[in-house]
Write a protein that holds these residues in place. Structure first.
Motif, PDB file in Angstrom:
ATOM      1  N   UNK A  94       0.902  -1.165  -0.219  1.00 34.52           N
ATOM      2  CA  UNK A  94      -0.027  -0.338   0.065  1.00 34.52           C
ATOM      3  C   UNK A  94       0.903   1.194   0.176  1.00 34.52           C
ATOM      4  N   UNK A  95       2.274   1.219   0.268  1.00 37.95           N
ATOM      5  CA  UNK A  95       2.965   2.533   0.200  1.00 37.95           C
ATOM      6  C   UNK A  95       3.111   2.783  -1.108  1.00 37.95           C
ATOM      7  N   UNK A  96       3.064   1.789  -2.327  1.00 41.48           N
ATOM      8  CA  UNK A  96       3.479   2.216  -3.586  1.00 41.48           C
ATOM      9  C   UNK A  96       2.427   3.032  -4.227  1.00 41.48           C
ATOM     10  N   UNK A  97       2.865   3.911  -5.176  1.00 42.32           N
ATOM     11  CA  UNK A  97       1.983   4.869  -5.954  1.00 42.32           C
ATOM     12  C   UNK A  97       1.003   4.216  -6.915  1.00 42.32           C
ATOM     13  N   UNK A  98       1.529   3.126  -7.706  1.00 43.84           N
ATOM     14  CA  UNK A  98       0.856   2.579  -8.580  1.00 43.84           C
ATOM     15  C   UNK A  98      -0.193   1.531  -7.814  1.00 43.84           C
ATOM     16  N   UNK A  99       0.135   1.073  -6.613  1.00 45.74           N
ATOM     17  CA  UNK A  99      -0.805   0.264  -5.979  1.00 45.74           C
ATOM     18  C   UNK A  99      -2.125   1.108  -5.604  1.00 45.74           C
ATOM     19  N   UNK A 100      -1.738   2.130  -4.950  1.00 43.13           N
ATOM     20  CA  UNK A 100      -2.912   3.424  -4.581  1.00 43.13           C
ATOM     21  C   UNK A 100      -3.451   3.862  -5.938  1.00 43.13           C
ATOM     22  N   UNK A 101      -2.960   3.821  -7.071  1.00 40.15           N
ATOM     23  CA  UNK A 101      -3.707   4.340  -8.221  1.00 40.15           C
ATOM     24  C   UNK A 101      -4.523   3.112  -8.526  1.00 40.15           C
ATOM     25  N   UNK A 102      -4.191   1.772  -8.452  1.00 39.49           N
ATOM     26  CA  UNK A 102      -5.227   0.955  -8.801  1.00 39.49           C
ATOM     27  C   UNK A 102      -6.262   0.715  -7.917  1.00 39.49           C
ATOM     28  N   UNK A 103      -6.023   0.797  -6.797  1.00 38.38           N
ATOM     29  CA  UNK A 103      -7.222   1.115  -5.448  1.00 38.38           C
ATOM     30  C   UNK A 103      -8.141   1.978  -6.064  1.00 38.38           C
ATOM     31  N   UNK A 104      -7.820   3.033  -6.379  1.00 38.30           N
ATOM     32  CA  UNK A 104      -8.509   4.444  -6.712  1.00 38.30           C
ATOM     33  C   UNK A 104      -9.649   4.020  -7.926  1.00 38.30           C
ATOM     34  N   UNK A 105      -8.722   3.664  -8.745  1.00 35.64           N
ATOM     35  CA  UNK A 105      -9.568   3.194  -9.926  1.00 35.64           C
ATOM     36  C   UNK A 105     -10.568   2.161  -9.670  1.00 35.64           C
ATOM     37  N   UNK A 106     -10.303   1.127  -9.121  1.00 34.04           N
ATOM     38  CA  UNK A 106     -11.260   0.045  -8.929  1.00 34.04           C
ATOM     39  C   UNK A 106     -12.274   0.565  -7.714  1.00 34.04           C
ATOM     40  N   UNK A 107     -11.943   1.410  -6.859  1.00 34.28           N
ATOM     41  CA  UNK A 107     -13.003   2.083  -6.071  1.00 34.28           C
ATOM     42  C   UNK A 107     -14.127   2.931  -6.895  1.00 34.28           C
ATOM     43  N   UNK A 108     -13.587   3.729  -7.892  1.00 33.76           N
ATOM     44  CA  UNK A 108     -14.378   4.325  -8.735  1.00 33.76           C
ATOM     45  C   UNK A 108     -15.365   3.325  -9.703  1.00 33.76           C
ATOM     46  N   UNK A 109     -14.941   2.486  -9.822  1.00 34.77           N
ATOM     47  CA  UNK A 109     -15.544   1.297 -10.642  1.00 34.77           C
ATOM     48  C   UNK A 109     -16.613   0.670  -9.692  1.00 34.77           C
ATOM     49  N   UNK A 110     -16.586   0.600  -8.459  1.00 30.46           N
ATOM     50  CA  UNK A 110     -17.318  -0.272  -7.512  1.00 30.46           C
ATOM     51  C   UNK A 110     -16.594  -1.609  -7.413  1.00 30.46           C
TER      52      UNK A 110
END
Length: 123
Positions: A94-110
């Motif tokens: 969870x410290x990595x930016x690419x992991x955080x970005x993937x989580x944000x994208x998935x959250x937006x998609x539900x």
């Protein structure tokens, strides 16, 4: 009985065959503390052996890529979807930016990155 296709990216497949890196690491192990490269003759022999090892590695890698493509065409393996790639990435550190970005994208998609399914908002 329905046979399920194995989901595997090319990188994962190459990794399972030991040829994931595009560059052979043969010289990394051999260069340190190598006395034979102190002489011109030794350098030439080392270079010749290195080229053979690198060529052998690349031939093995190309063969694995062809084998992967054959498995894809035969329907035994399929590439992961974009959603599956995002879920795999989101399960990383969870410290990595690419992991955080993937989580944000998935959250937006539900899509829940923890469960890998739709329906629950957030993660």
């Amino acid at each position: 009985m329905v046979q399920r296709k194995k989901v595997m990216s090319l990188r994962d497949y190459l990794g399972s065959k030991g040829v994931a890196d595009p560059i052979s690491d043969w010289t990394i192990d051999k260069i340190r503390g190598n006395r034979q490269i102190a002489t011109q003759r030794g350098k030439e022999r080392f270079k010749k052996t290195g080229h053979k090892a690198i060529d052998k590695y690349h031939a093995k890698r190309q063969q694995a890529i062809k084998e992967y493509n054959r498995l894809i065409k035969a329907g035994k393996v399929r590439e992961p979807t974009t959603q599956e790639k995002l879920i795999k990435k989101a399960r990383g550190n969870s410290d990595r930016r690419d992991v955080q970005a993937a989580r944000r994208v998935l959250k937006r998609k539900g899509i829940s990155w923890k469960k890998g399914s739709t329906g629950s908002r957030g993660g």
